[in-house]
Design a protein around this motif. Structure first.
Motif, PDB file in Angstrom:
ATOM      1  N   ASP A  90       0.817  -1.213   0.000  1.00  0.00           N
ATOM      2  CA  ASP A  90       0.000   0.000   0.000  1.00  0.00           C
ATOM      3  C   ASP A  90       0.853   1.267   0.000  1.00  0.00           C
ATOM      4  OD1 ASP A  90       0.962  -0.445   2.512  1.00  0.00           O
ATOM      5  OD2 ASP A  90      -0.950  -0.237   3.562  1.00  0.00           O
ATOM      6  N   ASP A  91       2.168   1.108  -0.056  1.00  0.00           N
ATOM      7  CA  ASP A  91       3.053   2.265  -0.065  1.00  0.00           C
ATOM      8  C   ASP A  91       3.515   2.566  -1.488  1.00  0.00           C
ATOM      9  OD1 ASP A  91       2.709   2.456   2.640  1.00  0.00           O
ATOM     10  OD2 ASP A  91       4.616   1.518   3.161  1.00  0.00           O
ATOM     11  N   LEU A  92       4.216   3.688  -1.652  1.00  0.00           N
ATOM     12  CA  LEU A  92       4.591   4.161  -2.976  1.00  0.00           C
ATOM     13  C   LEU A  92       6.037   4.642  -2.984  1.00  0.00           C
ATOM     14  CD1 LEU A  92       1.421   6.376  -3.576  1.00  0.00           C
ATOM     15  CD2 LEU A  92       1.783   4.084  -4.491  1.00  0.00           C
ATOM     16  N   LEU A  93       6.615   4.633  -4.183  1.00  0.00           N
ATOM     17  CA  LEU A  93       7.953   5.177  -4.388  1.00  0.00           C
ATOM     18  C   LEU A  93       7.878   6.320  -5.385  1.00  0.00           C
ATOM     19  CD1 LEU A  93       9.940   1.835  -4.914  1.00  0.00           C
ATOM     20  CD2 LEU A  93       9.601   3.085  -2.762  1.00  0.00           C
ATOM     21  N   ALA A  94       8.604   7.400  -5.121  1.00  0.00           N
ATOM     22  CA  ALA A  94       8.747   8.450  -6.128  1.00  0.00           C
ATOM     23  C   ALA A  94       9.463   7.854  -7.336  1.00  0.00           C
ATOM     24  CB  ALA A  94       9.530   9.620  -5.558  1.00  0.00           C
ATOM     25  N   PRO A  95       9.153   8.317  -8.548  1.00  0.00           N
ATOM     26  CA  PRO A  95       9.717   7.693  -9.750  1.00  0.00           C
ATOM     27  C   PRO A  95      11.238   7.637  -9.788  1.00  0.00           C
ATOM     28  CG  PRO A  95       7.915   9.146 -10.336  1.00  0.00           C
ATOM     29  CD  PRO A  95       8.175   9.369  -8.879  1.00  0.00           C
ATOM     30  N   ASP A  96      11.921   8.618  -9.217  1.00  0.00           N
ATOM     31  CA  ASP A  96      13.381   8.648  -9.270  1.00  0.00           C
ATOM     32  C   ASP A  96      14.026   8.159  -7.975  1.00  0.00           C
ATOM     33  OD1 ASP A  96      12.587  10.734  -7.690  1.00  0.00           O
ATOM     34  OD2 ASP A  96      13.701  12.289  -8.777  1.00  0.00           O
ATOM     35  N   LYS A  97      13.244   7.515  -7.119  1.00  0.00           N
ATOM     36  CA  LYS A  97      13.767   7.064  -5.832  1.00  0.00           C
ATOM     37  C   LYS A  97      14.966   6.145  -6.013  1.00  0.00           C
ATOM     38  CE  LYS A  97      13.551   4.565  -1.731  1.00  0.00           C
ATOM     39  NZ  LYS A  97      14.235   3.317  -1.349  1.00  0.00           N
ATOM     40  N   ILE A 115      21.969   2.324   2.195  1.00  0.00           N
ATOM     41  CA  ILE A 115      21.424   3.589   1.716  1.00  0.00           C
ATOM     42  C   ILE A 115      20.017   3.791   2.266  1.00  0.00           C
ATOM     43  CG2 ILE A 115      20.943   5.002  -0.304  1.00  0.00           C
ATOM     44  CD1 ILE A 115      23.860   4.159  -0.064  1.00  0.00           C
ATOM     45  N   SER A 116      19.792   4.944   2.886  1.00  0.00           N
ATOM     46  CA  SER A 116      18.456   5.292   3.364  1.00  0.00           C
ATOM     47  C   SER A 116      17.942   6.495   2.583  1.00  0.00           C
ATOM     48  CB  SER A 116      18.474   5.598   4.865  1.00  0.00           C
ATOM     49  OG  SER A 116      19.181   6.801   5.130  1.00  0.00           O
ATOM     50  N   GLY A 117      16.720   6.900   2.868  1.00  0.00           N
ATOM     51  CA  GLY A 117      16.124   8.033   2.173  1.00  0.00           C
ATOM     52  C   GLY A 117      15.036   8.667   3.003  1.00  0.00           C
ATOM     53  N   ALA A 118      14.341   9.604   2.399  1.00  0.00           N
ATOM     54  CA  ALA A 118      13.272  10.336   3.077  1.00  0.00           C
ATOM     55  C   ALA A 118      11.931   9.658   2.827  1.00  0.00           C
ATOM     56  CB  ALA A 118      13.230  11.773   2.573  1.00  0.00           C
ATOM     57  N   GLU A 202      17.182  13.067  -1.692  1.00  0.00           N
ATOM     58  CA  GLU A 202      16.365  13.167  -2.908  1.00  0.00           C
ATOM     59  C   GLU A 202      15.494  11.930  -3.116  1.00  0.00           C
ATOM     60  OE1 GLU A 202      20.273  15.240  -3.246  1.00  0.00           O
ATOM     61  OE2 GLU A 202      19.690  13.137  -2.925  1.00  0.00           O
ATOM     62  N   ALA A 203      15.845  10.810  -2.471  1.00  0.00           N
ATOM     63  CA  ALA A 203      15.110   9.549  -2.645  1.00  0.00           C
ATOM     64  C   ALA A 203      13.906   9.533  -1.714  1.00  0.00           C
ATOM     65  CB  ALA A 203      16.023   8.361  -2.347  1.00  0.00           C
ATOM     66  N   LYS A 204      12.708   9.542  -2.290  1.00  0.00           N
ATOM     67  CA  LYS A 204      11.493   9.690  -1.483  1.00  0.00           C
ATOM     68  C   LYS A 204      10.583   8.474  -1.601  1.00  0.00           C
ATOM     69  CE  LYS A 204      11.486  14.736  -1.748  1.00  0.00           C
ATOM     70  NZ  LYS A 204      10.723  15.945  -2.149  1.00  0.00           N
ATOM     71  N   ALA A 205      10.079   8.048  -0.441  1.00  0.00           N
ATOM     72  CA  ALA A 205       9.059   7.005  -0.363  1.00  0.00           C
ATOM     73  C   ALA A 205       7.836   7.595   0.322  1.00  0.00           C
ATOM     74  CB  ALA A 205       9.588   5.794   0.410  1.00  0.00           C
ATOM     75  N   TYR A 206       6.694   6.934   0.115  1.00  0.00           N
ATOM     76  CA  TYR A 206       5.422   7.450   0.625  1.00  0.00           C
ATOM     77  C   TYR A 206       4.725   6.354   1.434  1.00  0.00           C
ATOM     78  CZ  TYR A 206       6.167  11.246  -2.676  1.00  0.00           C
ATOM     79  OH  TYR A 206       6.696  12.313  -3.350  1.00  0.00           O
TER      80      TYR A 206
END
Length: 336
Positions: A90-97, A115-118, A202-206
């Motif tokens: 049910d989660d999402l990734l930004a296209p350039d993640k 590697i982690s991200g926002a 810059e790497a974003k997850a939702y």
């Protein structure tokens, strides 16, 4: 040669969201990827919907219901990627993640770099996701990362990570005994198996908060037993990295944070929690309770006060989800 990324997605009764999740995985600008979905015995249309997305680089596996950890282990066992991206259904990734994180990973020379991200939290519309930076959103040594989780009661959505094959193998499989805090335990091993954590802003997850989630407070005996085991294992990981006065205090703080799950009705487990705190050289206090629920506790006891708090929290979340749904654009194919 370009680096292959495996996007691994366990799914259970996720018919409302699996399509958007798979679209976000397929739309990654990093082209060399494979997507593996493991349907964990869903009783709704999850499997059928997932199969409509099947193609050369997207595989759907079906199994009887065994739990999220078992589904993740199946996905990992067939993954061919050099790097692993975990993603809930049910989660999402930004296209350039992935593109941002793979680039950062490939620029790191030597060692086991994690590697982690926002990540941002949303209910219905990811365009309104809230990104709230905290002290884990930076480069950190593994021991410091786990220390901050314990002392600050903060969390990283599993989708933020990009995990190398070497770290994943060193960490081992997901613990299928756990039904609660399974991700907390697993990623404590992942972090402990790394030499350095590099943060990629810059790497974003939702992270979709559409149901009660942790607010549901699984207070079943099995859930609390799982939580206690997870806490014990997480404490072990931190102390392996650094067994000092400050990390032992941090571990006691972690137990205090989760004490509410056990207090006061899970007496056998509560004794174990108090015993563990004593072994660490600390003591635990009665969990705090907002003044709003003190009269309920006085009249009906702690369990009733905790139940009332859960009901109020869940009602607030349901209202936020409904409001966000009303405000959502009529066009479903939004883009970041």
């Amino acid at each position: 040669m370009r680096t292959l990324v495996s996007i691994l997605i366990p799914a259970f009764n996720a018919e409302r969201y699996i399509g958007e999740t798979l679209a976000s995985a397929l739309n990654q600008t990093w082209e060399k990827k494979e997507i593996i979905v493991v349907d964990d015995g869903s009783s709704d249309e999850t499997l059928r919907i997932a199969k409509t997305f099947e193609r050369a680089n997207l595989k759907v596996i079906s199994q009887e219901n065994k739990g999220a950890s078992a589904a993740r282990n199946v996905a990992l066992s067939v993954a061919q990627g050099d790097l692993i991206q975990w993603l809930d259904a049910d989660d999402l990734l930004a296209p350039d993640k992935l593109a941002h994180q793979v680039t950062l990973y490939r620029n790191c020379i030597g060692g086991r770099v994690l590697i982690s991200g926002a990540f941002g939290t949303f209910h219905v519309n990811p365009q309104r996701a809230r990104f709230r930076p905290h002290s884990l959103w930076q480069d950190l040594a593994p021991a410091e990362f786990l220390f901050r989780i314990c002392t600050e009661n903060i969390w990283m959505n599993p989708a933020v990570w990009l995990v190398s094959r070497g770290i994943a193998e060193a960490a081992g499989p997901w613990d299928e005994r756990l039904t609660l805090d399974d991700d907390g335990e697993y990623f404590s091993r992942v972090v402990a198996s790394s030499e350095m954590i590099r943060f990629c802003p810059e790497a974003k997850a939702y992270y979709r908060q559409h149901h009660t989630g942790s607010l549901s407070r699984d207070v079943s005996q099995r859930g609390c037993e799982s939580l206690l085991l997870s806490l014990q294992l997480r404490i072990r990981q931190l102390r392996k990295l650094e067994d000092s006065e400050r990390t032992r205090r941090a571990c006691v703080h972690l137990l205090q944070t989760w004490l509410d799950y056990f207090y006061p009705e899970k007496k056998d487990l509560l004794r174990q929690v108090y015993g563990l705190a004593g072994e660490l050289g600390g003591t635990l206090t009665v969990p705090p309770l907002s003044w709003k629920y003190v009269p309920v506790r006085a009249m009906f006891g702690w369990p009733a006060a905790k139940k009332a708090r859960r009901l109020v929290s869940n009602a607030k979340l349901s209202a936020r989800v409904r409001i966000d749904g009303w405000l959502r654009p009529s066009v479903r194919s939004w883009r970041w």
